[in-house]
Design a protein around this motif. Structure first.
Motif, PDB file in Angstrom:
ATOM      1  N   THR A  31      -4.239   9.574  -3.355  1.00  0.00           N
ATOM      2  CA  THR A  31      -3.766   8.185  -3.308  1.00  0.00           C
ATOM      3  C   THR A  31      -2.673   8.025  -2.261  1.00  0.00           C
ATOM      4  O   THR A  31      -2.653   7.055  -1.492  1.00  0.00           O
ATOM      5  CB  THR A  31      -3.244   7.763  -4.692  1.00  0.00           C
ATOM      6  OG1 THR A  31      -4.312   7.832  -5.633  1.00  0.00           O
ATOM      7  CG2 THR A  31      -2.695   6.339  -4.656  1.00  0.00           C
ATOM      8  N   GLN A  35      -2.805   5.573   1.117  1.00  0.00           N
ATOM      9  CA  GLN A  35      -1.792   4.547   1.361  1.00  0.00           C
ATOM     10  C   GLN A  35      -1.056   4.808   2.677  1.00  0.00           C
ATOM     11  O   GLN A  35      -0.796   3.870   3.445  1.00  0.00           O
ATOM     12  CB  GLN A  35      -0.811   4.509   0.184  1.00  0.00           C
ATOM     13  CG  GLN A  35      -1.461   3.984  -1.092  1.00  0.00           C
ATOM     14  CD  GLN A  35      -0.573   4.163  -2.315  1.00  0.00           C
ATOM     15  OE1 GLN A  35       0.388   4.928  -2.303  1.00  0.00           O
ATOM     16  NE2 GLN A  35      -0.918   3.457  -3.392  1.00  0.00           N
ATOM     17  N   ALA A  36      -0.748   6.065   2.972  1.00  0.00           N
ATOM     18  CA  ALA A  36      -0.075   6.386   4.231  1.00  0.00           C
ATOM     19  C   ALA A  36      -0.992   6.101   5.421  1.00  0.00           C
ATOM     20  O   ALA A  36      -0.547   5.607   6.463  1.00  0.00           O
ATOM     21  CB  ALA A  36       0.361   7.847   4.235  1.00  0.00           C
ATOM     22  N   HIS A  37      -2.284   6.383   5.248  1.00  0.00           N
ATOM     23  CA  HIS A  37      -3.242   6.146   6.326  1.00  0.00           C
ATOM     24  C   HIS A  37      -3.360   4.657   6.643  1.00  0.00           C
ATOM     25  O   HIS A  37      -3.645   4.275   7.781  1.00  0.00           O
ATOM     26  CB  HIS A  37      -4.606   6.718   5.924  1.00  0.00           C
ATOM     27  CG  HIS A  37      -5.605   6.765   7.049  1.00  0.00           C
ATOM     28  ND1 HIS A  37      -5.394   7.490   8.192  1.00  0.00           N
ATOM     29  CD2 HIS A  37      -6.812   6.160   7.201  1.00  0.00           C
ATOM     30  CE1 HIS A  37      -6.432   7.345   9.004  1.00  0.00           C
ATOM     31  NE2 HIS A  37      -7.309   6.547   8.434  1.00  0.00           N
ATOM     32  N   ARG A  38      -3.090   3.830   5.638  1.00  0.00           N
ATOM     33  CA  ARG A  38      -3.128   2.375   5.858  1.00  0.00           C
ATOM     34  C   ARG A  38      -1.813   1.868   6.451  1.00  0.00           C
ATOM     35  O   ARG A  38      -1.653   0.672   6.672  1.00  0.00           O
ATOM     36  CB  ARG A  38      -3.385   1.650   4.538  1.00  0.00           C
ATOM     37  CG  ARG A  38      -4.790   1.857   3.985  1.00  0.00           C
ATOM     38  CD  ARG A  38      -5.158   0.766   2.980  1.00  0.00           C
ATOM     39  NE  ARG A  38      -4.266   0.761   1.833  1.00  0.00           N
ATOM     40  CZ  ARG A  38      -4.636   1.131   0.601  1.00  0.00           C
ATOM     41  NH1 ARG A  38      -5.877   1.544   0.376  1.00  0.00           N
ATOM     42  NH2 ARG A  38      -3.776   1.088  -0.389  1.00  0.00           N
ATOM     43  N   GLY A  39      -0.860   2.758   6.673  1.00  0.00           N
ATOM     44  CA  GLY A  39       0.426   2.364   7.224  1.00  0.00           C
ATOM     45  C   GLY A  39       1.424   1.925   6.177  1.00  0.00           C
ATOM     46  O   GLY A  39       2.476   1.364   6.511  1.00  0.00           O
ATOM     47  N   GLU A  40       1.131   2.179   4.898  1.00  0.00           N
ATOM     48  CA  GLU A  40       2.009   1.788   3.803  1.00  0.00           C
ATOM     49  C   GLU A  40       2.893   2.967   3.398  1.00  0.00           C
ATOM     50  O   GLU A  40       2.564   4.128   3.657  1.00  0.00           O
ATOM     51  CB  GLU A  40       1.173   1.344   2.596  1.00  0.00           C
ATOM     52  CG  GLU A  40       0.182   0.230   2.902  1.00  0.00           C
ATOM     53  CD  GLU A  40      -0.799   0.028   1.765  1.00  0.00           C
ATOM     54  OE1 GLU A  40      -0.663   0.734   0.728  1.00  0.00           O
ATOM     55  OE2 GLU A  40      -1.716  -0.811   1.900  1.00  0.00           O
ATOM     56  N   VAL A  41       4.014   2.666   2.766  1.00  0.00           N
ATOM     57  CA  VAL A  41       4.804   3.714   2.128  1.00  0.00           C
ATOM     58  C   VAL A  41       4.118   4.044   0.807  1.00  0.00           C
ATOM     59  O   VAL A  41       3.936   3.156  -0.037  1.00  0.00           O
ATOM     60  CB  VAL A  41       6.247   3.251   1.855  1.00  0.00           C
ATOM     61  CG1 VAL A  41       7.016   4.325   1.087  1.00  0.00           C
ATOM     62  CG2 VAL A  41       6.951   2.917   3.156  1.00  0.00           C
ATOM     63  N   PRO A  42       3.673   5.271   0.601  1.00  0.00           N
ATOM     64  CA  PRO A  42       3.007   5.605  -0.660  1.00  0.00           C
ATOM     65  C   PRO A  42       3.854   5.226  -1.874  1.00  0.00           C
ATOM     66  O   PRO A  42       5.070   5.421  -1.875  1.00  0.00           O
ATOM     67  CB  PRO A  42       2.801   7.122  -0.556  1.00  0.00           C
ATOM     68  CG  PRO A  42       2.764   7.390   0.912  1.00  0.00           C
ATOM     69  CD  PRO A  42       3.740   6.429   1.513  1.00  0.00           C
ATOM     70  N   GLU A  43       3.206   4.699  -2.889  1.00  0.00           N
ATOM     71  CA  GLU A  43       3.925   4.273  -4.089  1.00  0.00           C
ATOM     72  C   GLU A  43       4.712   5.422  -4.709  1.00  0.00           C
ATOM     73  O   GLU A  43       5.823   5.235  -5.212  1.00  0.00           O
ATOM     74  CB  GLU A  43       2.931   3.714  -5.111  1.00  0.00           C
ATOM     75  CG  GLU A  43       2.264   2.412  -4.668  1.00  0.00           C
ATOM     76  CD  GLU A  43       1.216   1.953  -5.663  1.00  0.00           C
ATOM     77  OE1 GLU A  43       1.067   2.618  -6.712  1.00  0.00           O
ATOM     78  OE2 GLU A  43       0.539   0.945  -5.395  1.00  0.00           O
ATOM     79  N   ALA A  46       7.845   5.913  -2.706  1.00  0.00           N
ATOM     80  CA  ALA A  46       8.765   4.797  -2.937  1.00  0.00           C
ATOM     81  C   ALA A  46       9.469   4.955  -4.284  1.00  0.00           C
ATOM     82  O   ALA A  46      10.666   4.696  -4.408  1.00  0.00           O
ATOM     83  CB  ALA A  46       8.006   3.468  -2.888  1.00  0.00           C
TER      84      ALA A  46
END
Length: 315
Positions: A31, A35-43, A46
């Motif tokens: 997961t 999320q990192a691959h989408r450019g998001e900070v992984p939950e 966080a």
């Protein structure tokens, strides 16, 4: 594992939800990767950052002590109960600025940790030799975390103990033995000419391992004559490990202070079972500063050749 995939293969695995088919990638890691691959900070990251927002930088004296350490003398790979290949552990140590890392996978008696038989340890020595040619000047020191048997002998052949660079001797069984019995067991191990470091001497767990019912049960210290054992360490040139694992922090401060007073030498180690755990040495440095451990008495402040010479002459 992910670094070894090209972009197309990573995209395919994310699309087909097959990331967790790869070794070492479970649901939480998978997961986080997506999320990192989408450019998001992984939950997950966080949440950790929010939970530990109060953490402060290392104090200058602790940071200074940490900067003196040239390596780590206690680590594990996926050859026993670690989670990563030898190369990954070595590259992580090199990335932290270490000059060397002792690979000390478990000895055969500890079957629950996939301890190395004599044959497997011999194969590992060959693997390390090949890696050292590639990674030079960084050096993987050969080693073993050797179980201390009930009679105080070490759980590996003398021939192999002679061949490895570093022997960490630790008690992993019958931790609740009567005081006299445990003392004699540890004294015999410390006096063994192949023992270089006495690992996590009390065996305590200040944070218990999670039980099946979800509870965590701390483990009390083994009962032994610490003064007698530490005096034997001084006599036989065996370093006392300052184990930096957060759940161990062993020895306790009162015993660490006693070891300082009696003149022991020390090894500040992480007992790392994964690359990220190699950064735990700061825990041990903090305790060393608090109890007045002299830096010159910490054997892994020395360059590799000087350390190995010290080991060869103290046995």
């Amino acid at each position: 594992m992910i670094d070894g995939l090209d972009d197309a293969e990573l995209d395919r695995r994310i699309r087909t939800r097959t990331l967790t088919d790869l070794k070492g990638i479970g649901p939480k890691t998978g997961t986080a990767i997506v999320q990192a691959h989408r450019g998001e900070v992984p939950e997950y990251l966080a949440g950790l950052e929010e939970k530990h927002a109060e953490l402060v930088p290392l104090a200058d004296d602790v940071a200074g002590f940490r900067a003196l350490l040239r390596g780590d003398l206690h680590s594990h790979s996926d050859w026993s109960d670690g989670g990563s290949p030898i190369r990954e552990m070595a590259e992580a140590a090199r990335g932290l600025g270490h000059e060397y890392l002792a690979l000390t996978d478990h000895s055969p008696r500890l079957t629950v940790a996939n301890g190395l038989t004599a044959a497997r340890l011999e194969r590992q020595l060959d693997v390390v030799a090949e890696l050292n040619e590639e990674l030079a000047p960084f050096r993987i020191l050969t080693g073993i975390e050797c179980d201390i048997n009930l009679d105080g002998t070490l759980d590996q052949t003398d021939e192999l103990l002679e061949r490895v660079d570093v022997v960490v001797a630790s008690v992993h069984s019958d931790l609740r033995a009567e005081r006299t019995v445990m003392t004699e067991r540890m004294l015999a191990a410390v006096a063994n000419p192949y023992t270089d470091v006495l690992g996590h001497c009390t065996g305590r767990l200040v944070i218990g391992r999670t039980q099946r019912n979800g509870t965590q049960r701390p483990r009390p210290e083994s009962d032994f004559d610490a003064e007698a054992v530490f005096r034997a360490c001084v006599e036989h040139g065996t370093a006392v490990e300052i184990n930096s694992r957060p759940e161990r922090l062993d020895p306790p401060l009162r015993l660490l202070s006693l070891a300082v007073e009696l003149g022991c030498e020390f090894a500040i180690d992480t007992d790392a079972h994964a690359p990220g755990q190699l950064d735990w040495q700061s825990n041990g440095c903090e305790r060393a500063v608090e109890t007045g451990v002299p830096a010159e008495r910490v054997i892994n402040t020395r360059p590799a050749e000087e350390l190995l010479e010290r080991i060869r002459t103290s046995g």
